[in-house]
Scaffold this motif. Structure first.
Motif, PDB file in Angstrom:
ATOM      1  N   LEU A  96      49.656  41.036  36.552  1.00 37.09           N
ATOM      2  CA  LEU A  96      49.118  41.491  37.823  1.00 37.09           C
ATOM      3  C   LEU A  96      47.759  42.137  37.593  1.00 37.09           C
ATOM      4  O   LEU A  96      47.478  42.650  36.519  1.00 37.09           O
ATOM      5  N   VAL A  97      46.932  42.098  38.619  1.00 31.15           N
ATOM      6  CA  VAL A  97      45.668  42.820  38.586  1.00 31.15           C
ATOM      7  C   VAL A  97      45.673  43.827  39.722  1.00 31.15           C
ATOM      8  O   VAL A  97      46.295  43.612  40.769  1.00 31.15           O
ATOM      9  N   GLN A  98      45.016  44.937  39.513  1.00 34.18           N
ATOM     10  CA  GLN A  98      44.926  45.988  40.523  1.00 34.18           C
ATOM     11  C   GLN A  98      43.615  45.833  41.287  1.00 34.18           C
ATOM     12  O   GLN A  98      42.537  46.025  40.728  1.00 34.18           O
ATOM     13  N   VAL A  99      43.727  45.452  42.559  1.00 32.38           N
ATOM     14  CA  VAL A  99      42.544  45.262  43.394  1.00 32.38           C
ATOM     15  C   VAL A  99      42.305  46.561  44.161  1.00 32.38           C
ATOM     16  O   VAL A  99      43.143  46.978  44.967  1.00 32.38           O
ATOM     17  N   PRO A 100      41.187  47.229  43.929  1.00 31.84           N
ATOM     18  CA  PRO A 100      40.969  48.565  44.512  1.00 31.84           C
ATOM     19  C   PRO A 100      40.665  48.514  46.009  1.00 31.84           C
ATOM     20  O   PRO A 100      39.959  47.629  46.488  1.00 31.84           O
ATOM     21  N   PHE A 101      41.196  49.487  46.731  1.00 36.26           N
ATOM     22  CA  PHE A 101      40.877  49.658  48.140  1.00 36.26           C
ATOM     23  C   PHE A 101      39.516  50.345  48.269  1.00 36.26           C
ATOM     24  O   PHE A 101      39.167  51.221  47.477  1.00 36.26           O
ATOM     25  N   HIS A 102      38.768  49.941  49.295  1.00 30.98           N
ATOM     26  CA  HIS A 102      37.476  50.555  49.592  1.00 30.98           C
ATOM     27  C   HIS A 102      37.423  50.947  51.065  1.00 30.98           C
ATOM     28  O   HIS A 102      38.186  50.437  51.881  1.00 30.98           O
ATOM     29  N   GLU A 103      36.521  51.837  51.375  1.00 28.68           N
ATOM     30  CA  GLU A 103      36.223  52.183  52.747  1.00 28.68           C
ATOM     31  C   GLU A 103      34.718  52.333  52.910  1.00 28.68           C
ATOM     32  O   GLU A 103      33.989  52.476  51.918  1.00 28.68           O
ATOM     33  N   LEU A 104      34.265  52.269  54.156  1.00 19.44           N
ATOM     34  CA  LEU A 104      32.847  52.441  54.433  1.00 19.44           C
ATOM     35  C   LEU A 104      32.545  53.900  54.742  1.00 19.44           C
ATOM     36  O   LEU A 104      33.187  54.511  55.590  1.00 19.44           O
ATOM     37  N   ARG A 105      31.576  54.437  54.019  1.00 20.58           N
ATOM     38  CA  ARG A 105      31.102  55.794  54.300  1.00 20.58           C
ATOM     39  C   ARG A 105      29.585  55.734  54.400  1.00 20.58           C
ATOM     40  O   ARG A 105      28.910  55.396  53.418  1.00 20.58           O
ATOM     41  N   ASN A 106      29.078  56.026  55.589  1.00 17.59           N
ATOM     42  CA  ASN A 106      27.635  55.981  55.829  1.00 17.59           C
ATOM     43  C   ASN A 106      27.048  54.622  55.441  1.00 17.59           C
ATOM     44  O   ASN A 106      25.958  54.531  54.858  1.00 17.59           O
ATOM     45  N   VAL A 129      38.461  33.604  42.294  1.00 16.96           N
ATOM     46  CA  VAL A 129      37.957  34.909  42.710  1.00 16.96           C
ATOM     47  C   VAL A 129      37.773  35.782  41.462  1.00 16.96           C
ATOM     48  O   VAL A 129      38.748  36.086  40.773  1.00 16.96           O
ATOM     49  N   PRO A 130      36.551  36.185  41.136  1.00 17.43           N
ATOM     50  CA  PRO A 130      36.357  37.085  39.983  1.00 17.43           C
ATOM     51  C   PRO A 130      37.044  38.426  40.241  1.00 17.43           C
ATOM     52  O   PRO A 130      36.848  39.038  41.289  1.00 17.43           O
ATOM     53  N   VAL A 131      37.830  38.863  39.281  1.00 13.44           N
ATOM     54  CA  VAL A 131      38.588  40.103  39.453  1.00 13.44           C
ATOM     55  C   VAL A 131      37.664  41.277  39.770  1.00 13.44           C
ATOM     56  O   VAL A 131      37.954  42.104  40.640  1.00 13.44           O
ATOM     57  N   ASP A 132      36.517  41.333  39.114  1.00 12.15           N
ATOM     58  CA  ASP A 132      35.602  42.454  39.311  1.00 12.15           C
ATOM     59  C   ASP A 132      34.938  42.441  40.686  1.00 12.15           C
ATOM     60  O   ASP A 132      34.321  43.444  41.088  1.00 12.15           O
ATOM     61  N   ASN A 133      35.035  41.322  41.405  1.00 10.01           N
ATOM     62  CA  ASN A 133      34.416  41.217  42.725  1.00 10.01           C
ATOM     63  C   ASN A 133      35.431  41.240  43.860  1.00 10.01           C
ATOM     64  O   ASN A 133      35.074  40.991  45.016  1.00 10.01           O
ATOM     65  N   ALA A 134      36.687  41.532  43.544  1.00  7.04           N
ATOM     66  CA  ALA A 134      37.731  41.572  44.565  1.00  7.04           C
ATOM     67  C   ALA A 134      37.973  43.016  45.002  1.00  7.04           C
ATOM     68  O   ALA A 134      38.123  43.908  44.169  1.00  7.04           O
ATOM     69  N   ILE A 135      37.993  43.223  46.307  1.00  8.38           N
ATOM     70  CA  ILE A 135      38.310  44.540  46.853  1.00  8.38           C
ATOM     71  C   ILE A 135      39.271  44.373  48.027  1.00  8.38           C
ATOM     72  O   ILE A 135      39.428  43.273  48.568  1.00  8.38           O
ATOM     73  N   CYS A 136      39.910  45.466  48.413  1.00  9.10           N
ATOM     74  CA  CYS A 136      40.775  45.477  49.584  1.00  9.10           C
ATOM     75  C   CYS A 136      40.215  46.446  50.623  1.00  9.10           C
ATOM     76  O   CYS A 136      39.647  47.486  50.268  1.00  9.10           O
TER      77      CYS A 136
END
Length: 232
Positions: A96-106, A129-136
């Motif tokens: 498994l890979v851990q895809v990090p969650f992101h949010e928009l701030r400013n 999909v490159p793992v380093d370019n995947a976000i949630c």
């Protein structure tokens, strides 16, 4: 289920789509869908429906053979539990890979610490999909309902920003997150489509995109959600 229409009806139930919602999403009338249920899916639409629901064309048409393509089964097969009985070989878990969650701030993408979605590495590999370019991120609005409900979890490939007609993308618009199906219009206009407003298309010229800071953030390659409540 002897008819392809019966299998289509079952697939809609699995996706939580009503026939009328599906008709609107496919830009046909509800009567068309009812005819498909009764008479079977038209031969000319079988490949389209099989690709849409990630099932085998033969299974959809005849009910014979495997339901899903082998690649789909490899991507989404449930994790195996190591055998507990002494003497039996253990079965390894798929990586498994851990895809990090992101949010928009400013207007900036910020990773949320210790908040990730575990996804099969094989799924990302199959989709290139490159793992380093995947976000949630979380679906910000209801404009793509019922296909993508509000607050659904989105997985986005930041490396894929080329517009392919009909694909779904995350966008930044004046510092705000948006999710739309995209197409390219006359003289390079960027066209934004929403599922809940089938006849309304937002068109932005290259100059308008620049002025309004409208840019493609990435390709939405996965979404998931829980139902809001149990049925009565």
């Amino acid at each position: 289920m002897n008819r392809s229409g019966d299998r289509l009806k079952a697939l809609l139930r699995e996706c939580g789509l009503t026939p009328s919602d599906f008709a609107a999403q496919r830009r046909v009338t509800s009567q068309h869908i009812n005819n498909w249920f009764t008479r079977g899916i038209p031969i000319a639409r079988l490949d389209e429906m099989a690709e849409l629901f990630c099932v085998q064309r033969r299974w959809l048409q005849t009910g014979e053979g495997p339901k899903h393509p082998h690649s789909f089964l490899r991507m989404y097969a449930p994790q195996s539990t190591p055998a507990e009985t002494t003497g039996l070989p253990s079965i390894s878990h798929p990586p498994l890979v851990q895809v990090p969650f992101h949010e928009l701030r400013n207007g900036q993408l910020i990773a949320i610490e210790h908040h990730c979605l575990a996804m099969p590495a094989s799924a990302l590999e199959a989709l290139a999909v490159p793992v380093d370019n995947a976000i949630c991120m979380t679906m910000p609005a209801a404009n793509m309902a019922p296909w993508i409900p509000r607050d659904a979890i989105l997985a986005i490939d930041l490396s894929f920003t080329r517009v392919v007609d009909g694909e779904i993308y995350a966008l930044l618009h004046n510092g705000r997150l948006r999710v739309n199906s995209l197409s390219l219009g006359h003289q390079g206009a960027l066209c934004l489509h929403s599922h809940n407003r089938r006849e309304v298309v937002e068109r932005y010229s290259p100059l308008q995109c620049d002025v309004q800071k409208l840019e493609v953030l990435g390709w939405v390659f996965h979404w998931s959600h829980y139902r809001q409540r149990r049925p009565d």
